[in-house]
Design a protein around this motif. Structure first.
Motif, PDB file in Angstrom:
ATOM      1  N   CYS A 234      62.305  24.625  41.455  1.00  0.00           N
ATOM      2  CA  CYS A 234      63.499  24.294  40.676  1.00  0.00           C
ATOM      3  C   CYS A 234      63.197  23.179  39.677  1.00  0.00           C
ATOM      4  O   CYS A 234      62.408  22.276  39.971  1.00  0.00           O
ATOM      5  CB  CYS A 234      64.636  23.830  41.595  1.00  0.00           C
ATOM      6  N   THR A 235      63.839  23.251  38.536  1.00  0.00           N
ATOM      7  CA  THR A 235      63.821  22.091  37.640  1.00  0.00           C
ATOM      8  C   THR A 235      64.684  21.001  38.263  1.00  0.00           C
ATOM      9  O   THR A 235      65.458  21.260  39.202  1.00  0.00           O
ATOM     10  CB  THR A 235      64.374  22.446  36.264  1.00  0.00           C
ATOM     11  N   LEU A 236      64.580  19.791  37.749  1.00  0.00           N
ATOM     12  CA  LEU A 236      65.407  18.713  38.271  1.00  0.00           C
ATOM     13  C   LEU A 236      66.883  19.041  38.063  1.00  0.00           C
ATOM     14  O   LEU A 236      67.720  18.802  38.946  1.00  0.00           O
ATOM     15  CB  LEU A 236      65.055  17.387  37.604  1.00  0.00           C
ATOM     16  N   GLY A 237      67.218  19.604  36.905  1.00  0.00           N
ATOM     17  CA  GLY A 237      68.603  19.990  36.650  1.00  0.00           C
ATOM     18  C   GLY A 237      69.095  21.021  37.651  1.00  0.00           C
ATOM     19  O   GLY A 237      70.224  20.930  38.156  1.00  0.00           O
ATOM     20  N   GLU A 238      68.266  22.016  37.975  1.00  0.00           N
ATOM     21  CA  GLU A 238      68.651  23.040  38.953  1.00  0.00           C
ATOM     22  C   GLU A 238      68.789  22.438  40.351  1.00  0.00           C
ATOM     23  O   GLU A 238      69.654  22.855  41.128  1.00  0.00           O
ATOM     24  CB  GLU A 238      67.615  24.158  38.957  1.00  0.00           C
ATOM     25  N   THR A 239      67.944  21.468  40.661  1.00  0.00           N
ATOM     26  CA  THR A 239      68.056  20.794  41.957  1.00  0.00           C
ATOM     27  C   THR A 239      69.410  20.116  42.088  1.00  0.00           C
ATOM     28  O   THR A 239      70.101  20.253  43.114  1.00  0.00           O
ATOM     29  CB  THR A 239      66.928  19.755  42.104  1.00  0.00           C
ATOM     30  N   ILE A 240      69.820  19.414  41.055  1.00  0.00           N
ATOM     31  CA  ILE A 240      71.112  18.722  41.081  1.00  0.00           C
ATOM     32  C   ILE A 240      72.256  19.727  41.137  1.00  0.00           C
ATOM     33  O   ILE A 240      73.231  19.546  41.881  1.00  0.00           O
ATOM     34  CB  ILE A 240      71.236  17.806  39.851  1.00  0.00           C
ATOM     35  N   GLU A 241      72.155  20.793  40.372  1.00  0.00           N
ATOM     36  CA  GLU A 241      73.200  21.821  40.376  1.00  0.00           C
ATOM     37  C   GLU A 241      73.331  22.482  41.750  1.00  0.00           C
ATOM     38  O   GLU A 241      74.446  22.771  42.209  1.00  0.00           O
ATOM     39  CB  GLU A 241      72.899  22.867  39.310  1.00  0.00           C
ATOM     40  N   THR A 242      72.198  22.708  42.425  1.00  0.00           N
ATOM     41  CA  THR A 242      72.243  23.312  43.761  1.00  0.00           C
ATOM     42  C   THR A 242      72.887  22.363  44.762  1.00  0.00           C
ATOM     43  O   THR A 242      73.699  22.775  45.602  1.00  0.00           O
ATOM     44  CB  THR A 242      70.825  23.687  44.228  1.00  0.00           C
ATOM     45  N   ILE A 243      72.545  21.087  44.680  1.00  0.00           N
ATOM     46  CA  ILE A 243      73.177  20.091  45.549  1.00  0.00           C
ATOM     47  C   ILE A 243      74.685  20.068  45.315  1.00  0.00           C
ATOM     48  O   ILE A 243      75.480  20.057  46.269  1.00  0.00           O
ATOM     49  CB  ILE A 243      72.573  18.696  45.295  1.00  0.00           C
ATOM     50  N   ALA A 244      75.095  20.078  44.055  1.00  0.00           N
ATOM     51  CA  ALA A 244      76.528  20.055  43.718  1.00  0.00           C
ATOM     52  C   ALA A 244      77.228  21.298  44.250  1.00  0.00           C
ATOM     53  O   ALA A 244      78.369  21.225  44.736  1.00  0.00           O
ATOM     54  CB  ALA A 244      76.697  19.942  42.212  1.00  0.00           C
ATOM     55  N   SER A 245      76.564  22.451  44.165  1.00  0.00           N
ATOM     56  CA  SER A 245      77.154  23.687  44.668  1.00  0.00           C
ATOM     57  C   SER A 245      77.362  23.630  46.172  1.00  0.00           C
ATOM     58  O   SER A 245      78.415  24.022  46.686  1.00  0.00           O
ATOM     59  CB  SER A 245      76.248  24.866  44.313  1.00  0.00           C
ATOM     60  N   ILE A 246      76.362  23.106  46.904  1.00  0.00           N
ATOM     61  CA  ILE A 246      76.477  23.001  48.355  1.00  0.00           C
ATOM     62  C   ILE A 246      77.585  22.040  48.744  1.00  0.00           C
ATOM     63  O   ILE A 246      78.348  22.287  49.690  1.00  0.00           O
ATOM     64  CB  ILE A 246      75.130  22.557  48.950  1.00  0.00           C
ATOM     65  N   LEU A 247      77.708  20.940  48.004  1.00  0.00           N
ATOM     66  CA  LEU A 247      78.734  19.931  48.302  1.00  0.00           C
ATOM     67  C   LEU A 247      80.085  20.278  47.691  1.00  0.00           C
ATOM     68  O   LEU A 247      81.068  19.554  47.917  1.00  0.00           O
ATOM     69  CB  LEU A 247      78.282  18.564  47.784  1.00  0.00           C
ATOM     70  N   ASP A 248      80.124  21.367  46.910  1.00  0.00           N
ATOM     71  CA  ASP A 248      81.340  21.782  46.218  1.00  0.00           C
ATOM     72  C   ASP A 248      81.880  20.658  45.336  1.00  0.00           C
ATOM     73  O   ASP A 248      83.067  20.342  45.339  1.00  0.00           O
ATOM     74  CB  ASP A 248      82.411  22.231  47.222  1.00  0.00           C
ATOM     75  N   GLU A 249      80.967  20.061  44.576  1.00  0.00           N
ATOM     76  CA  GLU A 249      81.322  18.987  43.658  1.00  0.00           C
ATOM     77  C   GLU A 249      81.133  19.460  42.220  1.00  0.00           C
ATOM     78  O   GLU A 249      80.203  20.207  41.912  1.00  0.00           O
ATOM     79  CB  GLU A 249      80.430  17.749  43.894  1.00  0.00           C
ATOM     80  N   ASP A 250      82.017  19.029  41.349  1.00  0.00           N
ATOM     81  CA  ASP A 250      81.941  19.358  39.927  1.00  0.00           C
ATOM     82  C   ASP A 250      81.382  18.136  39.202  1.00  0.00           C
ATOM     83  O   ASP A 250      82.065  17.121  39.068  1.00  0.00           O
ATOM     84  CB  ASP A 250      83.316  19.725  39.384  1.00  0.00           C
ATOM     85  N   VAL A 251      80.128  18.236  38.755  1.00  0.00           N
ATOM     86  CA  VAL A 251      79.494  17.098  38.106  1.00  0.00           C
ATOM     87  C   VAL A 251      78.989  17.490  36.719  1.00  0.00           C
ATOM     88  O   VAL A 251      78.746  18.658  36.430  1.00  0.00           O
ATOM     89  CB  VAL A 251      78.318  16.552  38.939  1.00  0.00           C
ATOM     90  N   GLU A 252      78.838  16.474  35.893  1.00  0.00           N
ATOM     91  CA  GLU A 252      78.270  16.664  34.560  1.00  0.00           C
ATOM     92  C   GLU A 252      76.881  16.034  34.535  1.00  0.00           C
ATOM     93  O   GLU A 252      76.730  14.850  34.826  1.00  0.00           O
ATOM     94  CB  GLU A 252      79.152  15.998  33.501  1.00  0.00           C
ATOM     95  N   ILE A 253      75.885  16.840  34.178  1.00  0.00           N
ATOM     96  CA  ILE A 253      74.537  16.319  34.037  1.00  0.00           C
ATOM     97  C   ILE A 253      74.385  15.771  32.623  1.00  0.00           C
ATOM     98  O   ILE A 253      74.581  16.480  31.639  1.00  0.00           O
ATOM     99  CB  ILE A 253      73.486  17.417  34.307  1.00  0.00           C
TER     100      ILE A 253
END
Length: 330
Positions: A234-253
């Motif tokens: 995963c890219t770093l961006g994809e890593t963060i997006e996957t974490i956000a998906s698991i936590l069900d959080e809406d974040v802006e990179i």
């Protein structure tokens, strides 16, 4: 093979290795100084011997006492420690060790090839001074030289092998590198990321590392080294997006250049899991032994759900990140 000696075994990777071996029918003995709490103190299939890994005699005595068939060296940070352990274990007359597995590092590679392959990509050189130095700058050279001691032991007929993981994450990780991003996603709407978020530093779940260690002990070849990293990169961006998906959080990179990061006094290399040069390990050789890794999604879920107790926050202070976000008008 059903009896194992782990040099170390109470903290992060070693702790997971104990569980992996128990799940696969092993009786396990730990050899360490007892400086850290033993989470397996009351487990009937986990024995503990107090001893110093600096002593080759102590390692050999523990192997004899435990009747170990496999030895996993989790805390060899200097090549001299590898040489001493393999020499003493090879000299045991009462029974033969069937496998000695040294945990090395992807940092042992000396060039930025993509991907890095065992036996093809050059290793870091290591001077006599580096071999005994304890600074972070010599970590890769020391691990590479430890690999060379493994190769040397194998030429003398000792079944020594090496496993090279990249950055490891998971429950009980005391480094805080993966947890840094989990914390940011849990607690902030805007996540500051160096570069454009597409950098790649291959990482690996601790479960996949311990599966690799057991697989190599059971099926590896003496004198060989095996890379281990997650199956999906995963890219770093994809890593963060996957974490956000698991936590069900809406974040802006929010991505930031070196110049923009400098407004907060931040260097891009301060961010955990960030590497300006792609770092990817080939895992074909390990897979050929029958290694079966967890899926990245499941591995991320385990890391997020499991207990962590980072010794420090390894990234930039949030106040510095906020200064950059404000400079960007956010």
């Amino acid at each position: 093979m059903d009896r194992a000696l782990i040099i170390g075994g109470t903290r992060f990777i070693g702790r997971h290795l104990v569980e992996e071996l128990l799940d696969n029918g092993y009786e396990v003995t730990l050899l360490n100084r007892g400086k850290h709490a033993n989470p397996f103190e009351d487990h009937s299939d986990v024995n503990h011997i107090t001893g110093d890994r600096q002593s080759g005699a102590a390692i050999a005595e523990a192997a004899v006492e435990s009747e170990a068939q496999a030895v996993f060296d989790m805390v060899a940070y200097y090549p001299g420690e590898v040489e001493q352990a393999t020499r003493w274990l090879d000299d045991i007359e009462s029974h033969a060790i069937e496998s000695y597995v040294y945990i090395s590092s992807g940092d042992a590679y000396g060039v930025d090839e993509i991907p890095k392959r065992e036996g093809e990509t050059p290793m870091e050189p290591c001077s006599d001074e580096q071999a005994v130095d304890d600074s972070p700058e010599t970590y890769g050279p020391r691990k590479a030289e430890g690999d060379r001691r493994v190769f040397e032991a194998a030429t003398h007929g000792f079944p020594a092998m090496s496993v090279r993981p990249t950055i490891v994450y998971g429950s009980h990780d005391y480094t805080g590198r993966f947890e840094y991003w989990v914390d940011r996603v849990r607690n902030h709407d805007q996540i500051l990321v160096p570069g454009d978020g597409t950098n790649i530093h291959h990482i690996v779940a601790v479960e996949n590392v311990v599966r690799a260690l057991r697989t190599v002990a059971e099926a590896g070849e003496a004198g060989e080294v095996y890379n281990v990293g997650d199956r999906r990169i995963c890219t770093l961006g994809e890593t963060i997006e996957t974490i956000a998906s698991i936590l069900d959080e809406d974040v802006e990179i929010v991505t930031a250049s070196e110049r923009e990061l400098d407004t907060g006094g931040i260097d891009s290399t301060e961010f955990p899991l960030y590497n300006p040069d792609p770092h990817i390990l080939s895992t074909e050789k390990l897979s050929a032994l029958g290694w079966e890794p967890l899926s990245p999604r499941r591995a991320f879920e385990n890391a997020i759900e499991g207990p962590v107790d980072p010794e420090r926050d390894p990234g930039p202070e949030r106040e510095a990140e906020t200064a950059v976000l404000e400079e960007l008008g956010l």
